[in-house]
Design a protein around this motif. Structure first.
Motif, PDB file in Angstrom:
ATOM      1  N   ARG A   1      47.927  37.279  41.128  1.00 30.97           N
ATOM      2  CA  ARG A   1      46.256  36.791  40.738  1.00 30.97           C
ATOM      3  C   ARG A   1      45.985  35.641  40.717  1.00 30.97           C
ATOM      4  NH1 ARG A   1      47.562  41.583  37.230  1.00 30.97           N
ATOM      5  NH2 ARG A   1      48.383  40.132  35.514  1.00 30.97           N
ATOM      6  N   ARG A   2      47.035  34.598  40.386  1.00 27.27           N
ATOM      7  CA  ARG A   2      46.556  33.249  40.473  1.00 27.27           C
ATOM      8  C   ARG A   2      46.710  32.774  42.152  1.00 27.27           C
ATOM      9  NH1 ARG A   2      51.359  31.287  38.408  1.00 27.27           N
ATOM     10  NH2 ARG A   2      50.637  31.478  36.321  1.00 27.27           N
ATOM     11  N   ARG A   3      47.246  33.223  42.844  1.00 26.85           N
ATOM     12  CA  ARG A   3      47.382  33.136  44.386  1.00 26.85           C
ATOM     13  C   ARG A   3      46.094  33.580  44.949  1.00 26.85           C
ATOM     14  NH1 ARG A   3      52.277  35.288  47.931  1.00 26.85           N
ATOM     15  NH2 ARG A   3      53.315  33.892  46.796  1.00 26.85           N
ATOM     16  N   VAL A   4      45.603  34.863  44.580  1.00 25.51           N
ATOM     17  CA  VAL A   4      43.855  35.231  44.909  1.00 25.51           C
ATOM     18  C   VAL A   4      43.304  34.093  44.760  1.00 25.51           C
ATOM     19  CG1 VAL A   4      42.307  37.071  44.836  1.00 25.51           C
ATOM     20  CG2 VAL A   4      44.688  37.639  45.023  1.00 25.51           C
ATOM     21  N   LYS A   5      43.098  33.599  43.586  1.00 23.11           N
ATOM     22  CA  LYS A   5      42.431  32.690  42.831  1.00 23.11           C
ATOM     23  C   LYS A   5      42.241  31.331  43.760  1.00 23.11           C
ATOM     24  CE  LYS A   5      40.661  30.610  38.804  1.00 23.11           C
ATOM     25  NZ  LYS A   5      40.717  29.213  39.156  1.00 23.11           N
ATOM     26  N   ARG A   6      43.425  31.002  43.870  1.00 21.93           N
ATOM     27  CA  ARG A   6      43.729  29.645  44.593  1.00 21.93           C
ATOM     28  C   ARG A   6      43.492  29.543  46.132  1.00 21.93           C
ATOM     29  NH1 ARG A   6      49.465  27.412  41.996  1.00 21.93           N
ATOM     30  NH2 ARG A   6      48.469  26.818  39.707  1.00 21.93           N
ATOM     31  N   LEU A   7      43.895  30.652  46.834  1.00 20.10           N
ATOM     32  CA  LEU A   7      43.528  30.743  48.219  1.00 20.10           C
ATOM     33  C   LEU A   7      42.012  30.987  48.316  1.00 20.10           C
ATOM     34  CD1 LEU A   7      46.503  33.049  49.507  1.00 20.10           C
ATOM     35  CD2 LEU A   7      45.929  30.831  49.899  1.00 20.10           C
ATOM     36  N   ALA A   8      41.399  31.765  47.405  1.00 21.95           N
ATOM     37  CA  ALA A   8      39.876  31.935  47.794  1.00 21.95           C
ATOM     38  C   ALA A   8      39.242  30.533  47.428  1.00 21.95           C
ATOM     39  CB  ALA A   8      39.478  32.998  46.656  1.00 21.95           C
ATOM     40  N   GLU A   9      39.571  29.825  46.460  1.00 21.57           N
ATOM     41  CA  GLU A   9      39.155  28.518  46.033  1.00 21.57           C
ATOM     42  C   GLU A   9      39.312  27.662  47.358  1.00 21.57           C
ATOM     43  OE1 GLU A   9      40.642  27.619  42.302  1.00 21.57           O
ATOM     44  OE2 GLU A   9      38.964  28.806  41.206  1.00 21.57           O
ATOM     45  N   SER A  10      40.509  27.284  47.696  1.00 19.18           N
ATOM     46  CA  SER A  10      40.696  26.600  48.639  1.00 19.18           C
ATOM     47  C   SER A  10      40.120  26.494  50.024  1.00 19.18           C
ATOM     48  CB  SER A  10      42.339  26.420  49.069  1.00 19.18           C
ATOM     49  OG  SER A  10      42.759  27.949  49.562  1.00 19.18           O
ATOM     50  N   LEU A  11      39.712  27.968  50.482  1.00 16.36           N
ATOM     51  CA  LEU A  11      38.954  28.075  51.752  1.00 16.36           C
ATOM     52  C   LEU A  11      37.377  28.672  51.296  1.00 16.36           C
ATOM     53  CD1 LEU A  11      41.791  30.039  53.721  1.00 16.36           C
ATOM     54  CD2 LEU A  11      40.672  27.773  53.925  1.00 16.36           C
ATOM     55  N   GLU A  12      36.949  28.311  50.249  1.00 17.41           N
ATOM     56  CA  GLU A  12      35.768  28.390  49.780  1.00 17.41           C
ATOM     57  C   GLU A  12      35.314  29.964  49.986  1.00 17.41           C
ATOM     58  OE1 GLU A  12      34.111  25.476  51.821  1.00 17.41           O
ATOM     59  OE2 GLU A  12      33.879  23.840  50.232  1.00 17.41           O
ATOM     60  N   LEU A  13      36.136  31.100  49.626  1.00 16.37           N
ATOM     61  CA  LEU A  13      35.596  32.521  49.835  1.00 16.37           C
ATOM     62  C   LEU A  13      35.322  33.117  48.534  1.00 16.37           C
ATOM     63  CD1 LEU A  13      38.213  33.441  52.640  1.00 16.37           C
ATOM     64  CD2 LEU A  13      35.861  32.585  52.731  1.00 16.37           C
ATOM     65  N   ASP A  14      34.883  34.134  48.385  1.00 22.65           N
ATOM     66  CA  ASP A  14      34.701  34.830  47.177  1.00 22.65           C
ATOM     67  C   ASP A  14      35.985  35.493  46.572  1.00 22.65           C
ATOM     68  OD1 ASP A  14      33.808  37.699  45.682  1.00 22.65           O
ATOM     69  OD2 ASP A  14      32.347  36.337  45.343  1.00 22.65           O
ATOM     70  N   GLN A  15      36.378  35.438  45.485  1.00 26.64           N
ATOM     71  CA  GLN A  15      37.754  35.574  44.856  1.00 26.64           C
ATOM     72  C   GLN A  15      37.689  37.155  44.946  1.00 26.64           C
ATOM     73  OE1 GLN A  15      38.799  33.543  41.276  1.00 26.64           O
ATOM     74  NE2 GLN A  15      40.079  35.336  40.625  1.00 26.64           N
ATOM     75  N   GLU A  16      36.574  37.936  44.483  1.00 24.91           N
ATOM     76  CA  GLU A  16      36.539  39.172  44.262  1.00 24.91           C
ATOM     77  C   GLU A  16      36.720  39.909  45.846  1.00 24.91           C
ATOM     78  OE1 GLU A  16      36.718  41.654  41.654  1.00 24.91           O
ATOM     79  OE2 GLU A  16      37.585  39.817  41.142  1.00 24.91           O
ATOM     80  N   ARG A  17      36.043  39.629  46.612  1.00 31.99           N
ATOM     81  CA  ARG A  17      36.146  40.009  48.308  1.00 31.99           C
ATOM     82  C   ARG A  17      37.548  39.786  48.616  1.00 31.99           C
ATOM     83  NH1 ARG A  17      31.217  41.404  49.787  1.00 31.99           N
ATOM     84  NH2 ARG A  17      32.004  41.909  51.862  1.00 31.99           N
ATOM     85  N   LEU A  18      38.303  38.810  48.369  1.00 28.23           N
ATOM     86  CA  LEU A  18      39.485  38.676  48.639  1.00 28.23           C
ATOM     87  C   LEU A  18      40.690  39.547  47.781  1.00 28.23           C
ATOM     88  CD1 LEU A  18      41.825  37.340  50.147  1.00 28.23           C
ATOM     89  CD2 LEU A  18      41.951  35.420  48.421  1.00 28.23           C
ATOM     90  N   ARG A  19      40.327  39.703  46.699  1.00 27.69           N
ATOM     91  CA  ARG A  19      41.074  40.649  45.764  1.00 27.69           C
ATOM     92  C   ARG A  19      40.839  42.005  46.706  1.00 27.69           C
ATOM     93  NH1 ARG A  19      40.921  44.536  42.671  1.00 27.69           N
ATOM     94  NH2 ARG A  19      38.700  44.890  42.871  1.00 27.69           N
ATOM     95  N   GLY A  20      39.639  42.258  46.749  1.00 24.95           N
ATOM     96  CA  GLY A  20      39.591  43.993  47.456  1.00 24.95           C
ATOM     97  C   GLY A  20      39.905  44.070  48.803  1.00 24.95           C
ATOM     98  N   TRP A  21      39.924  43.206  49.726  1.00 23.76           N
ATOM     99  CA  TRP A  21      40.574  43.314  50.845  1.00 23.76           C
ATOM    100  C   TRP A  21      42.089  43.237  50.911  1.00 23.76           C
ATOM    101  CZ3 TRP A  21      38.577  45.823  54.312  1.00 23.76           C
ATOM    102  CH2 TRP A  21      37.370  45.651  54.694  1.00 23.76           C
ATOM    103  N   THR A  22      42.724  42.449  49.951  1.00 24.43           N
ATOM    104  CA  THR A  22      43.978  42.379  49.657  1.00 24.43           C
ATOM    105  C   THR A  22      44.718  43.881  49.158  1.00 24.43           C
ATOM    106  OG1 THR A  22      43.896  39.896  49.208  1.00 24.43           O
ATOM    107  CG2 THR A  22      46.101  41.266  48.299  1.00 24.43           C
ATOM    108  N   LEU A  23      43.582  44.407  48.333  1.00 22.41           N
ATOM    109  CA  LEU A  23      43.987  45.724  47.873  1.00 22.41           C
ATOM    110  C   LEU A  23      44.162  46.580  48.931  1.00 22.41           C
ATOM    111  CD1 LEU A  23      44.382  47.718  45.671  1.00 22.41           C
ATOM    112  CD2 LEU A  23      41.963  47.929  45.209  1.00 22.41           C
ATOM    113  N   PHE A  24      42.947  46.823  49.717  1.00 25.01           N
ATOM    114  CA  PHE A  24      43.021  47.901  50.888  1.00 25.01           C
ATOM    115  C   PHE A  24      44.139  47.673  51.858  1.00 25.01           C
ATOM    116  CE2 PHE A  24      41.932  48.848  55.370  1.00 25.01           C
ATOM    117  CZ  PHE A  24      41.471  50.073  55.054  1.00 25.01           C
TER     118      PHE A  24
END
Length: 299
Positions: free
Chosen positions: A248-271
């Protein structure tokens, strides 16, 4: 030229075409012809190599090193050629001039045994993410790349068929498909994506420290591309008592580092994790499936 395809490739081809399609049987002669056509000398076949192509380390007549890659049509080598042409060496391996034969790519030689995985985990993620950012460009106006919607649509059908009767797996598939439907409703951008990006797809180079290789290009939102990176070093994550928290920390950090929406990244990671887990289950890679589906429960 003595030739034997790497066993990793043989196994992968058996999974994707269990009845065979003749490509593997023709591969030794195809490799000999490809080398002769370009007047190359083979240093060695890269082992263990990839799951979608044969990679040969070669040299031109003047001694210049290069890589010759042969892939069957079902792994879309012509889409890879088109993406590499469009990137033109920016963030990715350079396509070299020479005969353009279907299914064969002549590429600049990187350091094939040195990937970004050789770095400490935090540094590896940072370098990989920085490399990926350079690939996210507008696709050509007349492109024929597959869309994220189309690719994941095919995958969704296979997921439904492969969910089986286990309630836990079926629940994960339902959650992944619901996430996909929501994400596709309003994608924030349409960029040319690598498609199968992870740390092992980033090799050390001479022109720049790290360059991406082996794309399976697709057009869609950037979070889809980043999602596969979230689960890198999966066995280490699963073995760690803090694996869920780290993920969960990795999702947050990667999303922030590339200026992406954290929830969208979490959703695609799940899929993508559930899709990979169900696919591994279908072809008998039980251990891989268990790890992937456990990882998916953390999201």
């Amino acid at each position: 030229m003595a030739f034997e395809p790497p066993q990793r490739l043989v196994r992968a081809l058996g999974e994707t075409a269990p009845d065979g399609d003749g490509w593997l049987e023709k591969l030794p002669e195809a490799a000999r012809q490809a080398v002769a056509l370009r007047e190359l000398t083979v240093d060695r076949v890269q082992v263990p190599g990839g799951r979608t192509s044969l990679v040969m380390l070669v040299r031109h007549a003047d001694g210049t090193p290069a890589v010759l890659k042969l892939a069957p049509p079902r792994f879309r080598p012509e889409a890879e050629r088109a993406a590499l042409t469009h990137w033109d060496g920016l963030g990715a391996v350079q396509l070299l001039a020479g005969p353009q034969t279907a299914g064969e790519l002549l590429l600049e030689r990187l350091h094939p045994d040195v990937s970004v995985r050789s770095l400490a985990e935090a540094k590896a993620l940072l370098e990989a993410a920085g490399t990926l950012r350079r690939l996210w460009v507008e696709p050509p106006a007349d492109h024929s790349f597959e869309s994220v919607a189309d690719r994941t649509g095919r995958q969704a059908e296979a997921m439904r068929a492969g969910a089986g009767a286990e309630p836990e797996v079926a629940a994960l598939v339902d959650a992944a498909l619901a996430a996909r439907a929501e994400l596709l409703a309003a994608p924030p951008e349409h960029r040319l994506l690598h498609g199968t990006f992870r740390q092992s797809k980033v090799l050390a180079g001479e022109r720049t420290p790290w360059l991406a290789v082996g794309p399976d290009p697709v057009v869609g939102e950037c979070a889809f591309d980043l999602a596969r990176l979230v689960r890198d070093r999966l066995e280490d994550l699963i073995a760690s008592p803090s694996g869920a928290t780290t993920t969960r920390r990795r999702v947050k950090r990667l999303a922030e580092s590339l200026e992406l929406d954290q929830e969208r990244l979490r959703g695609w990671t799940l899929f993508r994790a559930v899709e990979s887990g169900v696919r591994a289950r279908r072809v008998g890679r039980t251990r891989d499936s268990e790890l992937l589906l456990e990882f998916a429960t953390w999201l």
